[in-house]
Design a protein around this motif. Structure first.
Motif, PDB file in Angstrom:
ATOM      1  N   PRO A  32       4.112  70.153  18.904  1.00 51.10           N
ATOM      2  CA  PRO A  32       4.381  69.453  17.647  1.00 51.10           C
ATOM      3  C   PRO A  32       5.361  68.318  17.879  1.00 51.10           C
ATOM      4  O   PRO A  32       5.971  68.209  18.952  1.00 51.10           O
ATOM      5  N   LYS A  33       5.535  67.471  16.880  1.00 49.12           N
ATOM      6  CA  LYS A  33       6.594  66.482  16.949  1.00 49.12           C
ATOM      7  C   LYS A  33       7.935  67.209  16.949  1.00 49.12           C
ATOM      8  O   LYS A  33       8.073  68.283  16.372  1.00 49.12           O
ATOM      9  N   ASP A  91       9.232  68.491  13.768  1.00 44.29           N
ATOM     10  CA  ASP A  91       8.475  69.582  13.136  1.00 44.29           C
ATOM     11  C   ASP A  91       8.584  70.893  13.890  1.00 44.29           C
ATOM     12  O   ASP A  91       8.091  71.930  13.430  1.00 44.29           O
ATOM     13  N   ALA A  92       9.220  70.876  15.051  1.00 43.05           N
ATOM     14  CA  ALA A  92       9.276  72.067  15.894  1.00 43.05           C
ATOM     15  C   ALA A  92      10.284  73.072  15.328  1.00 43.05           C
ATOM     16  O   ALA A  92      11.279  72.703  14.734  1.00 43.05           O
ATOM     17  N   SER A  93       9.971  74.354  15.539  1.00 46.72           N
ATOM     18  CA  SER A  93      10.853  75.416  15.073  1.00 46.72           C
ATOM     19  C   SER A  93      10.969  76.491  16.143  1.00 46.72           C
ATOM     20  O   SER A  93       9.970  76.877  16.761  1.00 46.72           O
ATOM     21  N   ILE A  94      12.182  76.948  16.389  1.00 41.78           N
ATOM     22  CA  ILE A  94      12.404  77.977  17.386  1.00 41.78           C
ATOM     23  C   ILE A  94      11.918  79.331  16.885  1.00 41.78           C
ATOM     24  O   ILE A  94      11.382  80.152  17.633  1.00 41.78           O
ATOM     25  N   VAL A 135       6.640  75.302  30.905  1.00 40.89           N
ATOM     26  CA  VAL A 135       7.460  74.372  30.121  1.00 40.89           C
ATOM     27  C   VAL A 135       7.242  74.653  28.632  1.00 40.89           C
ATOM     28  O   VAL A 135       6.194  74.359  28.073  1.00 40.89           O
ATOM     29  N   SER A 136       8.277  75.237  28.034  1.00 42.12           N
ATOM     30  CA  SER A 136       8.160  75.765  26.666  1.00 42.12           C
ATOM     31  C   SER A 136       8.852  74.906  25.623  1.00 42.12           C
ATOM     32  O   SER A 136       9.092  75.358  24.510  1.00 42.12           O
ATOM     33  N   LYS A 137       9.146  73.658  25.943  1.00 43.52           N
ATOM     34  CA  LYS A 137       9.846  72.802  24.988  1.00 43.52           C
ATOM     35  C   LYS A 137       9.045  72.660  23.698  1.00 43.52           C
ATOM     36  O   LYS A 137       7.811  72.566  23.708  1.00 43.52           O
TER      37      LYS A 137
END
Length: 290
Positions: A282-283, A286-289, A70-72
């Motif tokens: 992260p929240k 704040d997440a980045s692909i 699970v890579s969300k």
């Protein structure tokens, strides 16, 4: 990159993949991160195998357990590092947010099999349906959503495996249909998929078991949510055989980082493990692909 550029096969998407592949070969920090992830998933695979062995040969579902990483909210470089690992790359990855999944699928190899495991909104099904290498949707919770996914899946695309989500815990915060075999919405969803959705393949049932129940279970006991899902599956198998004259085995998608081993012991065929592989998330803001 603007959303409009996140299209499979676009030059922009291809360039991002090439850049990621090059960085994984040259960037020391990314290489160290890749080794950490590979070691983590090797540990999880060993635990999966041990749980299968401990359950014995009569485990529901036989010997097959599919590990979904699970890579969300994790970057595309993490996924690519695991997928490209020399010891046999991870193929199956799970995502919770359709927009994030859309972007990742556009820039990452088509050899990845994507699982959508988050809450399914009718308004977002069109984008989800257009992901060619969408392997499975684990969160079908209404006949309407199943019919919509079937209708919007483009002709010529692979059939999508689906699971019906069952709310075994009764928690208002969790999605899913009520675990009623003989009436109610669950049978309506099951029969609709089987009879009216040729672009969907009903694989089985999914639940998000309450972690507190796994933690409270004493030695030798099982999370009652997992037990409930097994009973629902058995009841549905019996009803399908009575009404359609065919024998089926419904696979179970249940178990996460904190309780996947006990889920395997009781018959999980698919386990969804995220934080034990990728670490704390992260929240969302704040997440980045990339």
């Amino acid at each position: 990159m603007a959303d409009v550029e996140y299209e499979p096969g676009s030059e922009a998407a291809s360039n991002i993949l090439k850049d990621l592949q090059e960085k994984l070969q040259t960037d020391t920090e990314l290489q160290e991160r890749a080794q950490e992830l590979i070691l983590n998933i090797q540990d999880i695979r060993a635990s999966v195998n041990a749980a299968k062995a401990g359950a014995g040969t009569h485990r529901r579902g036989g010997d097959e357990v599919q590990l979904i990483a699970v890579s969300k909210l994790k970057p595309a470089s993490d996924i690519l590092a695991l997928h490209a690992a020399a010891d046999g790359g991870q193929v199956h990855f799970g995502e919770n947010y359709i927009q994030e999944l859309w972007k990742k699928h556009a820039i990452l190899p088509t050899t990845i099999s994507w699982h959508f495991i988050g809450g399914l909104q009718t308004s977002s099904i069109s984008k989800l349906a257009r992901i060619r290498n969408l392997y499975a949707v684990h969160s079908i919770d209404s006949a309407k959503k199943a019919v919509t996914l079937n209708r919007l899946r483009p002709d010529g695309f692979p059939v999508v495996n689906v699971f019906v989500q069952v709310n075994t815990s009764g928690e208002d915060s969790k999605s899913g249909v009520e675990p009623e075999v003989d009436g109610g919405e669950l049978w309506d969803v099951i029969s609709t998929i089987r009879k009216e959705c040729p672009k969907l393949n009903l694989v089985g049932l999914m639940t998000i078991g309450a972690i507190a129940r796994s933690q409270a279970a004493k030695e030798g006991e099982e999370n009652e949510d997992f037990v409930a899902l097994v009973k629902v599956a058995e009841g549905l198998e019996g009803r399908i055989e009575r009404e359609e004259g065919v024998k089926v085995e419904l696979k179970l998608s249940m178990g996460m980082s904190d309780d996947f081993e006990s889920a395997i012991g009781i018959g999980a065929g698919f386990v969804r493990v995220g934080s034990s592989i990728f670490g704390a998330r992260p929240k969302k803001a704040d997440a980045s692909i990339l």
